[in-house]
Write a protein that holds these residues in place. Structure first.
Motif, short mmCIF file in Angstrom:
data_model
loop_
_atom_site.label_atom_id
_atom_site.label_comp_id
_atom_site.label_asym_id
_atom_site.label_seq_id
_atom_site.Cartn_x
_atom_site.Cartn_y
_atom_site.Cartn_z
N LEU A 242 0.83 -1.19 0.00
CA LEU A 242 0.00 0.00 0.00
C LEU A 242 0.87 1.25 0.00
N SER A 243 0.56 2.17 -0.90
CA SER A 243 1.28 3.43 -0.98
C SER A 243 0.65 4.45 -0.04
N ALA A 244 1.25 5.61 0.06
CA ALA A 244 0.68 6.68 0.88
C ALA A 244 -0.69 7.08 0.36
N GLU A 245 -0.85 7.09 -0.96
CA GLU A 245 -2.16 7.42 -1.54
C GLU A 245 -3.20 6.37 -1.17
N ASP A 246 -2.79 5.09 -1.16
CA ASP A 246 -3.71 4.02 -0.77
C ASP A 246 -4.18 4.21 0.68
N HIS A 247 -3.24 4.52 1.56
CA HIS A 247 -3.59 4.73 2.97
C HIS A 247 -4.52 5.94 3.12
#
Length: 342
Positions: free
Chosen positions: A122-127
């Motif tokens: 998970l990327s920062a955007e996903d989080h």
């Protein structure tokens, strides 16, 4: 179909849906021409077996159409890749076992699979998307709870949050309020309405909950066996008499004044009801009609008046020069049933 409509996300053209049994074709619904627009909550209503779930499965490409076309953002459904489809449509189903080994946040994170793959990190955007979905559905305080410990209402919100995290243009929900109590049904439908308006997503819901659909949907799709699907805003469909056509049954009729279905049987007696048109009058009238009385304004041998004082309303019933007084609607109804229904 006008594919130049900038608000249109989903367009259905001359669609026929159903199944194949061997070489034999079973048509469930045909002549389907529909449009789903951004920011709208659409509720699909119809009797069991009319094809609501079949249409949702066809739109989400679980089953193929028998004929016709479906377009998403102007692209033919059959030519969209599976990964692109997951970015366009998210689906929330009802029922099934609770995956107890997962926590709420982990379940919502599964909605990011079109962007990460099933085993991707998970990327920062996903989080950020996960947090956004948890907050919008008001389940952020449950993020670390096990799915197995949730109530049915809480679980449904979490599944909606997962669909939100998927960040698709279209959300499809099949009977999202089935098996929920009244409070949770109302809360889920209000949540879906708010999400459609705030996120500008198109939300399509199959439901049997007529009351919630009438009060929350921007548009209704009415599915009737062997007929084209009728569409429109709830108020137009009510005043045009389309709702009554939806459920053709001798035992009940749709009342355009109240927006509810009512038992349809012959009145056993007329009663003249007098009083201010307040809550006491409206619910007294409802109770009388429920036990078979026709409320009339003209003269009747049976007269009922309501003295609706703020603290202690009184119901005064005159029958054959006899006066009876009651302090509650239930007392009045019990008396009438006992004395006039034998």
């Amino acid at each position: 179909m006008d594919r130049n409509n900038q608000h249109s996300i989903l367009e259905i053209s001359n669609l026929t849906i159903g199944y194949f049994h061997g070489r034999k074709k079973k048509i469930i619904l045909d002549r389907i021409n529909l449009t789903l627009e951004k920011g709208n909550l659409v509720c699909m209503l119809g009797e069991n077996g009319v094809g609501k779930s079949t249409l949702l499965k066809t739109i989400s490409r679980v089953i193929p159409p028998l004929s016709g076309e479906i377009f998403i953002n102007g692209h033919s459904l059959q030519h969209i890749s599976q990964k692109a489809l997951a970015k366009n449509i998210s689906v929330v189903l009802t029922g099934g076992q609770k995956p107890g080994i997962l926590k709420v946040r982990e379940m919502v994170a599964l909605g990011r699979y079109p962007y990460t793959g099933w085993v991707g990190g998970l990327s920062a955007e996903d989080h950020d998307k996960i947090d956004w979905a948890l907050n919008l559905t008001n389940v952020n305080h449950l993020a670390d709870e096990s799915i197995a410990t949730l109530s049915d209402g809480q679980l449904q919100k979490v599944m909606i949050a997962r669909a939100l995290a998927q960040d698709s243009d279209i959300m499809i929900l099949d009977e999202p309020t089935a098996f929920l109590d009244v409070n949770n049904r109302l809360e889920i439908m209000h949540l879906l309405k708010m999400l459609a308006w705030e996120t500008k997503k198109a939300i399509l819901v199959s439901t049997h909950d007529l009351d919630s659909a009438f009060h929350t949907a921007d548009q209704l799709w009415l599915a009737t066996c062997c007929l084209p699907i009728t569409t429109g805003c709830p108020e137009d469909l009510i005043v045009e008499g389309e709702i009554q056509n939806l459920f053709d049954h001798e035992a009940f009729v749709f009342d355009q004044q109240s927006g509810r279905f009512k038992t349809d049987f012959k009145s056993i007696r007329q009663i003249n009801l007098q009083g201010a048109h307040d809550k006491y009058y409206l619910w007294t009238k409802s109770g009388l009609e429920r036990i078979g009385y026709e409320v009339v304004k003209s003269n009747s041998t049976l007269k009922l008046s309501i003295e609706s004082n703020a603290n202690a309303p009184v119901w005064r019933l005159e029958d054959d020069d006899k006066l009876h007084k009651f302090s509650a609607i239930g007392e009045l109804i019990s008396f009438l049933r006992g004395h006039h229904l034998g």
